[in-house]
Design an enzyme around this catalytic site. Sequence first.
Site, PDB file in Angstrom:
ATOM      1  N   GLU A  45       0.830  -1.202   0.000  1.00 22.31           N
ATOM      2  CA  GLU A  45       0.000   0.000   0.000  1.00 22.31           C
ATOM      3  C   GLU A  45       0.873   1.265   0.000  1.00 22.31           C
ATOM      4  O   GLU A  45       1.871   1.338   0.728  1.00 22.31           O
ATOM      5  CB  GLU A  45      -0.906  -0.013   1.234  1.00 22.31           C
ATOM      6  CG  GLU A  45      -1.942   1.081   1.276  1.00 22.31           C
ATOM      7  CD  GLU A  45      -2.911   0.919   2.444  1.00 22.31           C
ATOM      8  OE1 GLU A  45      -3.931   1.621   2.477  1.00 22.31           O
ATOM      9  OE2 GLU A  45      -2.640   0.064   3.333  1.00 22.31           O
ATOM     10  N   LYS A 114      -9.411   3.396  -2.626  1.00 21.62           N
ATOM     11  CA  LYS A 114      -9.751   2.580  -1.459  1.00 21.62           C
ATOM     12  C   LYS A 114     -11.179   2.902  -1.026  1.00 21.62           C
ATOM     13  O   LYS A 114     -11.564   4.072  -0.926  1.00 21.62           O
ATOM     14  CB  LYS A 114      -8.773   2.859  -0.312  1.00 21.62           C
ATOM     15  CG  LYS A 114      -8.841   1.867   0.836  1.00 21.62           C
ATOM     16  CD  LYS A 114      -7.687   2.089   1.812  1.00 21.62           C
ATOM     17  CE  LYS A 114      -7.648   1.025   2.895  1.00 21.62           C
ATOM     18  NZ  LYS A 114      -6.486   1.193   3.799  1.00 21.62           N
ATOM     19  N   CYS A 175      -5.906  -3.307   1.630  1.00 22.02           N
ATOM     20  CA  CYS A 175      -5.673  -3.445   3.079  1.00 22.02           C
ATOM     21  C   CYS A 175      -6.938  -3.652   3.899  1.00 22.02           C
ATOM     22  O   CYS A 175      -7.432  -4.760   4.032  1.00 22.02           O
ATOM     23  CB  CYS A 175      -4.888  -2.231   3.592  1.00 22.02           C
ATOM     24  SG  CYS A 175      -4.126  -2.519   5.220  1.00 22.02           S
ATOM     25  N   LEU A 357      22.864   0.637  31.259  1.00 20.70           N
ATOM     26  CA  LEU A 357      22.596  -0.772  31.573  1.00 20.70           C
ATOM     27  C   LEU A 357      22.604  -0.953  33.082  1.00 20.70           C
ATOM     28  O   LEU A 357      23.666  -0.936  33.714  1.00 20.70           O
ATOM     29  CB  LEU A 357      23.642  -1.663  30.905  1.00 20.70           C
ATOM     30  CG  LEU A 357      23.462  -3.180  31.032  1.00 20.70           C
ATOM     31  CD1 LEU A 357      22.130  -3.625  30.433  1.00 20.70           C
ATOM     32  CD2 LEU A 357      24.617  -3.909  30.351  1.00 20.70           C
ATOM     33  N   SER A 358      21.437  -1.130  33.662  1.00 28.62           N
ATOM     34  CA  SER A 358      21.309  -1.174  35.124  1.00 28.62           C
ATOM     35  C   SER A 358      21.471  -2.567  35.703  1.00 28.62           C
ATOM     36  O   SER A 358      21.626  -2.710  36.910  1.00 28.62           O
ATOM     37  CB  SER A 358      19.935  -0.632  35.534  1.00 28.62           C
ATOM     38  OG  SER A 358      18.915  -1.495  35.087  1.00 28.62           O
ATOM     39  N   GLY A 359      21.399  -3.599  34.878  1.00 26.69           N
ATOM     40  CA  GLY A 359      21.435  -4.957  35.390  1.00 26.69           C
ATOM     41  C   GLY A 359      20.063  -5.507  35.680  1.00 26.69           C
ATOM     42  O   GLY A 359      19.932  -6.642  36.143  1.00 26.69           O
ATOM     43  N   GLY A 360      19.012  -4.715  35.396  1.00 26.61           N
ATOM     44  CA  GLY A 360      17.638  -5.194  35.538  1.00 26.61           C
ATOM     45  C   GLY A 360      17.157  -5.822  34.254  1.00 26.61           C
ATOM     46  O   GLY A 360      17.824  -5.792  33.214  1.00 26.61           O
TER      47      GLY A 360
END
Length: 1009
Positions: A45, A114, A175, A357-360
Amino acid sequence: MGRKVILAVCSLNQWALDFTENAKRIIDSIAIAKQKGATLRSGPELEICGYGCADHFLEGDTYLHSWEMLTQILKNPACQDIIVDVGMPVMHKNVAYNCRVIFYNKNILLIRPKMMLCDDGCYRESRWFTAWKREREVEDYYLPRMLREVTGQSTVPIGDGVIATLDTCFAPEICEELWNPKSRHIDLALDGVEIIMNGSGSYHQLRKIYTRVDLVKSATYKGGGVYMFSNLIGCDGERVFYDGGSMISVNGQIVAEGPQFTLDEVCVTTATVDLEDVRSYKYGIRSRSEVAARSKPFPRIQVDYALSNREDDNLLRASSPIQFTLLPAAEEIRLGPAIWMWDYLRRSAQGGFFLPLSGGIDSSATACLVASMCHMVVEAVSSGRRSVLSDIQRIVGQPDYVPKDPRELANRIFTTCYMGSENSSNETRNRSAQLANQIGSYHLSISIDTAVAAVLKIFSTAVNMVPKFRAHGGSLRENLAMQNVQARVRMVLAYLFAQLSLWARGRSGGLLVLGSANVDESLRGYMTKYDCSSADINPIGGISKTDLRTFVNHCRERFGFSSLESIYHAPPTAELEPLSDGELAQTDEQDMGMTYEELSVYGKLRKQQACGPYSMFCKLLHLSNNKHSPEEIAEKVKLFFQLYAINRHKMTVLTPSYHAESYSPDDNRFDQRQFLYNVKWPWQFHRIDEEAKKMGQVLKLREPGSMEEGNANDVDSDTGASPRLVINTAPKDSVNASVSSPMGVTVSLSSQLALLRNGNGTITTSSPRQILQSTPALAGRYVPLQPHQVQQLQLQQQAQFLQSLSAAQQLSQLSVPVSFSKVGKAGPPAIASVAANGAPTSESSGSNSAEYIVNRVPGSDNTVLLSSGRYATIDPSMLGPINALMAVANQRPLPTPEPERTTAGRQPSAQSLALPTPASDPPKKKRRRKAVEKPAADAEGGKGKAAEKGSNSGKKALPEKAAKARSESASVLEGLAKKVRRNSLDVQAGDKGMPVLMKEGEGKQPVLV
């Protein structure tokens, strides 16, 4: 005459308003389709301009440039000798339409607008376009002058028409028309159209592909035919991602499948179809033929061309049905957001990504998505995708670079940073470092304490006050502010490192900052405005916490990231409050006041089912009534909507997120709601409270606990009896506890009495059979107890009640006499009874014995001791229902109660209540009872004395007789107490089971065991 055709569907990675490259990809797809022998090519489309132009569709330039690109496509030599179907916007009579343009050898055959626009989810088509309203009608469209020079046409048909070739008939569908209940392909198929082409812009949503495949298959299942589905792929500049998955179905079966998630920009899928298979399938459905015979015709545009014009037609093998590949949700998450990030990275001219990067689990999931992207890039380069290689060389700034190892590539384009504080634990620090090492990112670990202290110092200097954490004696406002300053400092540092990290490493460019807030946290507002959730893009912002956990576990298995094991099992925490003895003192779910699973349910009800506070409460009553009371559910719903309203403003600055979930709170377009609410929701919460109160009253009329209804047709394998109603009560309830025995599960007397209540809580006056007949719901779940089951139940109640009493206390329970009467003649089998003087009696042969209430347990309003030594639970106001209970238990009609006699002006006390005498008693027994009640003076004074005189003297004698009865019955009561203790010990021992009070001897009357 040929009958086999080769059809091509395409998935293109288009970019909104990138007209030149979009046209190039369209031309490439046409060339590939021709190479594969296709004679009909269909694309997605709005492929010329890109689907995501949004308000650019309001600009005339978009339409102008689309015609210019179509002109270039028409003139291209690769686009000849094949019928092509492309998508573009068209302005007709000053009305904008979303159209398909079908052309062959520089001639435009049809412009098809359409007819059904999509306005749900992320779609807003009616904002820019108008649907074509006239079915089965076409009219002239005047081509722009640039097109006339190429096509030689001044006008072409526009409207709801179909194309008729020399060998078949085909038509487009666009669509949303596939998803509509009145899809256009139904009418088209009935009018003889054999091939339907659908150009779509269907974005990815978790588990959506299942629905899409079913729709495509069903489009040709009932009416036969060929369905060509072409979809976009990749990120065209919006939050949504198009996942491809173009396909071709024939007669309800998939015969060709295109790639769903790929880095390729042009994907062409072909299938060979035997048109005779379509025709035989169609006329084999006789009911379809009957409807088709009266179908109105569509305007047909004739073209002098045959799709099956091949000399080797009979040598072609028709495509066989296949099983479409349906990926699990974790695999969709691994692929979709990774490609979305790749498209964003290569088109933004940046040098990579930066992630705090927090480790969670959330930031780790984001890191895993970058790792997945690196794996996909290396695989694409190794398989010879030159466009991917060119992009990665430009990103890293090295024209001769060839990535071979995902970890090495990650080290070049992915920087992670652990931003610890005094509130961070060593566990999260170690987890982030281990994961970064396994992914291969360039990892940093810093402390933000200095920056936080500096910000707080500025504030303290200005106001001469020092805020404190709650753990250090601070208020709630201070505690929240102390957490927020840490989060916002991290955001400032994240952008600083993103801008200068590559500079420090001697490379050009900057990094895109990645966010890591999931959809549930955004819905709840559990994030700091302008903290690390504020980023350039957020690949997990549309994914629930539940799905993220599944995805992390999937990555651990697929990539071998062992560090994800500890991350998966760690409790989610923001680590913004001080640690307690080195341990976490804060968890996300505790802070939010609800679990992530609950948040997911709330989000789906709010968005998918369009529930406000009241509707959500009503639906949750059915979903949670086994776990929570109506009052608890009401409080949970009110808490959610209060927090939602308070934090809704955060959605206005929400980081652009990958759209993956149907209940995303993204304020941009998907979830358009106000951001300033009355957080008290006064009327809504008032209605919730009313409903919760009403439901609570309804539940109070039922026995505490859960009621499980067995199938009335099921039969117990041991006894052959129907299953009993199960009422689970609390173990501590020694009086009302239910009893499980080999004969089934029985219930307490009070439980059965509850079944005789009306809806308003009053006692019904109908007979048990009338109740069962007039109340089907009650009849369906109520199974009466048999007499022996009542006996067993009462013995168990007796044992439980007396277990904690001493012998003296047990005897004291029998020391207060009360008035009594007996159950009617039709009552249970012969049982030992106690007469008025306390002495045991036995009925004459051939009659049923009676059982009396001999005492009410002191301190209890609803527990009485029966003459058999058993305890029963009653309501003192339920003398009539007691008879009703016995009637139901024994399957007999209700006796007619006899009103109790009282002294003038006095009501009977609770202690003097007893079972009424049935009206069916023999007259002789009635006279005998009246004789007992006559005053003694009648007998002593002779027949000539007045009744009044006898009555007065009787009143004086009654207390003396009662005292005499108490003194004479001491030995009887002591024996009764011993019997109670013996029964209790037998039940507790467990070796005898529940004792049976009666047994039948051959040719003998029932006797005691």
